[in-house]
Design a protein around this motif. Structure first.
Motif, PDB file in Angstrom:
ATOM      1  N   TYR A  86       0.837  -1.204   0.000  1.00 27.28           N
ATOM      2  CA  TYR A  86       0.000   0.000   0.000  1.00 27.28           C
ATOM      3  C   TYR A  86       0.873   1.255   0.000  1.00 27.28           C
ATOM      4  CZ  TYR A  86      -2.703   3.905   1.755  1.00 27.28           C
ATOM      5  OH  TYR A  86      -3.250   5.149   1.912  1.00 27.28           O
ATOM      6  N   LEU A  87       1.868   1.273   0.894  1.00 29.92           N
ATOM      7  CA  LEU A  87       2.716   2.450   0.993  1.00 29.92           C
ATOM      8  C   LEU A  87       3.635   2.603  -0.213  1.00 29.92           C
ATOM      9  CD1 LEU A  87       3.539   2.314   4.805  1.00 29.92           C
ATOM     10  CD2 LEU A  87       2.054   3.947   3.628  1.00 29.92           C
ATOM     11  N   CYS A  88       3.977   1.489  -0.859  1.00 29.75           N
ATOM     12  CA  CYS A  88       4.767   1.564  -2.092  1.00 29.75           C
ATOM     13  C   CYS A  88       3.982   2.326  -3.160  1.00 29.75           C
ATOM     14  CB  CYS A  88       5.119   0.159  -2.579  1.00 29.75           C
ATOM     15  SG  CYS A  88       6.102   0.140  -4.100  1.00 29.75           S
ATOM     16  N   PHE A  89       2.719   1.963  -3.354  1.00 30.68           N
ATOM     17  CA  PHE A  89       1.865   2.690  -4.301  1.00 30.68           C
ATOM     18  C   PHE A  89       1.688   4.146  -3.850  1.00 30.68           C
ATOM     19  CE2 PHE A  89       0.858  -1.554  -5.675  1.00 30.68           C
ATOM     20  CZ  PHE A  89       0.471  -1.429  -6.999  1.00 30.68           C
ATOM     21  N   TYR A  90       1.558   4.331  -2.558  1.00 28.81           N
ATOM     22  CA  TYR A  90       1.340   5.648  -1.959  1.00 28.81           C
ATOM     23  C   TYR A  90       2.509   6.587  -2.273  1.00 28.81           C
ATOM     24  CZ  TYR A  90       0.490   8.754   2.158  1.00 28.81           C
ATOM     25  OH  TYR A  90       0.269   9.807   3.010  1.00 28.81           O
ATOM     26  N   TYR A  91       3.738   6.131  -2.028  1.00 27.78           N
ATOM     27  CA  TYR A  91       4.902   6.987  -2.254  1.00 27.78           C
ATOM     28  C   TYR A  91       5.316   7.034  -3.720  1.00 27.78           C
ATOM     29  CZ  TYR A  91       5.312   7.724   2.713  1.00 27.78           C
ATOM     30  OH  TYR A  91       5.058   8.109   3.997  1.00 27.78           O
ATOM     31  N   LEU A  92       5.002   6.005  -4.486  1.00 28.95           N
ATOM     32  CA  LEU A  92       5.203   6.111  -5.930  1.00 28.95           C
ATOM     33  C   LEU A  92       4.310   7.208  -6.499  1.00 28.95           C
ATOM     34  CD1 LEU A  92       5.558   2.460  -7.309  1.00 28.95           C
ATOM     35  CD2 LEU A  92       7.251   4.301  -7.374  1.00 28.95           C
ATOM     36  N   GLY A  93       3.107   7.322  -5.937  1.00 28.91           N
ATOM     37  CA  GLY A  93       2.219   8.416  -6.332  1.00 28.91           C
ATOM     38  C   GLY A  93       2.867   9.765  -6.080  1.00 28.91           C
ATOM     39  N   ALA A  94       3.487   9.915  -4.883  1.00 31.94           N
ATOM     40  CA  ALA A  94       4.168  11.178  -4.561  1.00 31.94           C
ATOM     41  C   ALA A  94       5.315  11.441  -5.524  1.00 31.94           C
ATOM     42  CB  ALA A  94       4.691  11.129  -3.128  1.00 31.94           C
ATOM     43  N   ALA A  95       6.081  10.385  -5.860  1.00 32.81           N
ATOM     44  CA  ALA A  95       7.227  10.534  -6.752  1.00 32.81           C
ATOM     45  C   ALA A  95       6.793  10.905  -8.170  1.00 32.81           C
ATOM     46  CB  ALA A  95       8.045   9.244  -6.774  1.00 32.81           C
ATOM     47  N   MET A  96       5.705  10.299  -8.651  1.00 31.90           N
ATOM     48  CA  MET A  96       5.224  10.567 -10.005  1.00 31.90           C
ATOM     49  C   MET A  96       4.463  11.885 -10.097  1.00 31.90           C
ATOM     50  SD  MET A  96       3.914   6.685 -10.741  1.00 31.90           S
ATOM     51  CE  MET A  96       3.067   7.121 -12.264  1.00 31.90           C
ATOM     52  N   GLY A  97       3.873  12.295  -8.979  1.00 35.67           N
ATOM     53  CA  GLY A  97       3.053  13.498  -8.994  1.00 35.67           C
ATOM     54  C   GLY A  97       3.830  14.772  -9.265  1.00 35.67           C
ATOM     55  N   GLY A  98       5.111  14.820  -8.817  1.00 34.20           N
ATOM     56  CA  GLY A  98       5.922  16.013  -9.064  1.00 34.20           C
ATOM     57  C   GLY A  98       6.129  16.273 -10.549  1.00 34.20           C
ATOM     58  N   PRO A  99       6.706  15.320 -11.278  1.00 34.85           N
ATOM     59  CA  PRO A  99       6.872  15.525 -12.734  1.00 34.85           C
ATOM     60  C   PRO A  99       5.547  15.687 -13.469  1.00 34.85           C
ATOM     61  CG  PRO A  99       8.276  13.736 -11.968  1.00 34.85           C
ATOM     62  CD  PRO A  99       7.385  14.096 -10.823  1.00 34.85           C
ATOM     63  N   TYR A 100       4.501  14.954 -13.022  1.00 34.07           N
ATOM     64  CA  TYR A 100       3.191  15.040 -13.683  1.00 34.07           C
ATOM     65  C   TYR A 100       2.611  16.451 -13.566  1.00 34.07           C
ATOM     66  CZ  TYR A 100      -1.898  14.565 -14.142  1.00 34.07           C
ATOM     67  OH  TYR A 100      -3.219  14.752 -14.478  1.00 34.07           O
ATOM     68  N   LEU A 101       2.542  16.979 -12.353  1.00 35.05           N
ATOM     69  CA  LEU A 101       1.953  18.305 -12.164  1.00 35.05           C
ATOM     70  C   LEU A 101       2.876  19.409 -12.663  1.00 35.05           C
ATOM     71  CD1 LEU A 101       0.172  18.002  -8.686  1.00 35.05           C
ATOM     72  CD2 LEU A 101      -0.854  17.985 -10.967  1.00 35.05           C
ATOM     73  N   MET A 102       4.186  19.123 -12.757  1.00 36.12           N
ATOM     74  CA  MET A 102       5.110  20.133 -13.274  1.00 36.12           C
ATOM     75  C   MET A 102       4.778  20.491 -14.728  1.00 36.12           C
ATOM     76  SD  MET A 102       9.274  20.110 -13.472  1.00 36.12           S
ATOM     77  CE  MET A 102       9.459  19.701 -11.743  1.00 36.12           C
ATOM     78  N   MET A 103       4.318  19.488 -15.505  1.00 37.14           N
ATOM     79  CA  MET A 103       3.923  19.760 -16.892  1.00 37.14           C
ATOM     80  C   MET A 103       2.787  20.780 -16.929  1.00 37.14           C
ATOM     81  SD  MET A 103       4.044  16.004 -18.713  1.00 37.14           S
ATOM     82  CE  MET A 103       2.684  15.369 -17.716  1.00 37.14           C
ATOM     83  N   PHE A 104       1.823  20.614 -16.041  1.00 35.67           N
ATOM     84  CA  PHE A 104       0.687  21.548 -15.982  1.00 35.67           C
ATOM     85  C   PHE A 104       1.127  22.909 -15.459  1.00 35.67           C
ATOM     86  CE2 PHE A 104      -1.265  17.367 -15.957  1.00 35.67           C
ATOM     87  CZ  PHE A 104      -2.375  17.529 -16.770  1.00 35.67           C
ATOM     88  N   TRP A 105       2.081  22.896 -14.512  1.00 36.25           N
ATOM     89  CA  TRP A 105       2.591  24.152 -13.962  1.00 36.25           C
ATOM     90  C   TRP A 105       3.276  24.977 -15.052  1.00 36.25           C
ATOM     91  CZ3 TRP A 105       2.588  27.363  -9.852  1.00 36.25           C
ATOM     92  CH2 TRP A 105       3.635  28.274  -9.719  1.00 36.25           C
ATOM     93  N   HIS A 106       4.089  24.358 -15.874  1.00 38.25           N
ATOM     94  CA  HIS A 106       4.791  25.077 -16.927  1.00 38.25           C
ATOM     95  C   HIS A 106       3.834  25.624 -17.991  1.00 38.25           C
ATOM     96  CE1 HIS A 106       8.727  24.434 -15.401  1.00 38.25           C
ATOM     97  NE2 HIS A 106       8.774  23.119 -15.629  1.00 38.25           N
ATOM     98  N   GLU A 107       2.712  24.933 -18.191  1.00 40.26           N
ATOM     99  CA  GLU A 107       1.746  25.360 -19.206  1.00 40.26           C
ATOM    100  C   GLU A 107       0.839  26.481 -18.709  1.00 40.26           C
ATOM    101  OE1 GLU A 107       1.307  24.587 -22.424  1.00 40.26           O
ATOM    102  OE2 GLU A 107       3.178  23.454 -22.288  1.00 40.26           O
TER     103      GLU A 107
END
Length: 418
Positions: A358-379
């Motif tokens: 559960y926590l592996c998925f949880y922290y993978l979400g945190a790790a992926m969320g930075g680059p994912y939302l960064m694309m929207f931030w730059h746009e």
């Protein structure tokens, strides 16, 4: 009779010490994990990188933490719960010395990758520890208090990072972090009952008779048992997607608040993390609300809170942003507490593996969320981040609906069989 009473008192004291020890350990871990989130402006200035690139520090730590959780689950099932927690915490304290002399941003990334592996021990083992050592009536309360400790550690870490970023140099900040961590680890070492280690190990007393190949097969089937459970998979997805959105929203809102027209100082920007307090309160009451309203209702309410909170920030005033983040944090911690309790109660075997997955998925979400939302931030800056968050909320809603379908479908099947 007196002997029975003495045993009950001793057990109660041991349970209390276990709960407090793991809560203090949790605070230490989350201070170390999230301090950097409050120091993003100082990191960007000291290591001469952009503010958005500095946010990747949280992602790399979360990434190594996520996969290390699986290793600690296997290790703790073999040698007990006590030793991995204590050893990893002492090594964490010592590793903070490396941060003092990090030569450049790449060096900082490498140290944080190492620390992610050390930070994983407590979250990987804690819920399994509770499940084995506490009574069924105490587990939900312990889980709620433990999640509350997670929140408190996150708040302290981020605010401490903000103070450091505003008033201290990088080296001074890291020395202070080292001393705070050292004091916390010493307290955990004192509180954590060593007798629990023997009890946890006794449950694995047959392990030494197995060959290495047999142990690997046993570990594989332990993980696959939970991954083949449809309800577990959905809960893993809910936790990961929720954290993917929420924790990274807090990173980008700092950049938004430090820009025009707000122009908050470094420390003022970290005050947004006080909004975590709503999650701290919600975590404490989750056990009572679960018993009264049921899991699905809490999932629905928490999703509505996160949706409303995210949309409120689009009004782009200080008040609407703070109110929005109070609602989002409350909704997130309700969801996280529900997921944690569900995994702990549903896992009748290989408990540490269930929790660590559960926590592996949880922290993978945190790790992926930075680059994912960064694309929207730059746009589109903050409005883009909200749009990216709404996509994640749609996926969370789908997972919650599927989970409810599976639960009601199974119940109906059992009724039909009867």
């Amino acid at each position: 009779m007196q002997a029975v009473l003495d045993t009950m008192i001793d057990n109660k004291q041991r349970d209390s010490r276990l709960m407090w020890a793991l809560c203090v350990a949790s605070v230490v871990v989350y201070i170390n994990l999230y301090l950097m989130q409050g120091m993003l402006p100082l990191i960007a200035e000291h290591f001469v990188v952009s503010g958005s690139k500095a946010t990747l520090i949280l992602s790399v730590t979360s990434f190594s933490l996520a996969f290390s959780l699986l290793l600690y689950a296997v290790l703790s099932d073999r040698i007990g719960r006590h030793t991995p927690i204590i050893v990893s915490l002492w090594l964490l304290a010592l590793s903070n010395l490396l941060l003092i002399w990090a030569p450049d941003f790449n060096g900082l990334v490498l140290v944080r990758l190492l620390q992610g592996g050390l930070l994983a021990a407590v979250p990987a083992i804690a819920m399994a520890y509770f499940k084995e050592q506490l009574s069924a009536s105490t587990i939900l309360k312990a889980a709620g208090i433990y999640i509350m400790a997670n929140s408190i550690g996150g708040i302290i870490g981020r605010l401490l990072g903000g103070v450091m970023s505003q008033y201290l140099s990088w080296q001074e900040s890291m020395w202070l972090l080292f001393l705070v961590t050292l004091a916390g680890v010493a307290l955990v070492n004192y509180l954590l009952p060593s007798v629990a280690n023997a009890q946890a190990m006794s449950q694995n007393k047959t392990a030494p008779s197995l060959s290495k190949r047999a142990r690997l097969i046993q570990d594989y089937y332990g993980f696959s048992h939970h991954l083949t459970d449809a309800q577990m998979r959905l809960v893993y997805a809910i936790g990961g997607l929720t954290f993917m959105m929420m924790v990274n929203q807090f990173s980008f809102i700092q950049l938004h608040l430090m820009a025009s027209p707000y122009e908050w100082s470094r420390f003022q920007a970290t005050l947004i993390f006080l909004c975590y307090s709503s999650g701290t309160i919600a975590s404490y009451f989750t056990a009572k609300w679960l018993a009264k309203f049921g899991q699905h209702k809490l999932y629905q309410w928490s999703w509505c809170l996160m949706l409303t909170g995210s949309l409120l920030t689009l009004f782009d005033t200080s008040f609407s942003i703070c109110l929005g983040f109070l609602m989002t944090a409350c909704g997130f911690f309700l969801t996280h507490s529900c997921c944690n309790s569900f995994v702990a109660m549903r896992a009748n075997r290989d408990r540490a593996k269930a929790t660590s997955l559960y926590l592996c998925f949880y922290y993978l979400g945190a790790a992926m969320g930075g680059p994912y939302l960064m694309m929207f931030w730059h746009e589109a800056q903050w409005r883009g981040v909200v749009m990216g968050s709404l996509t994640l909320l749609a996926l969370i809603a789908l997972a919650i609906t599927r989970l409810h379908y599976h639960q009601t479908h199974v119940k109906q099947a059992l009724v039909d069989i009867d």
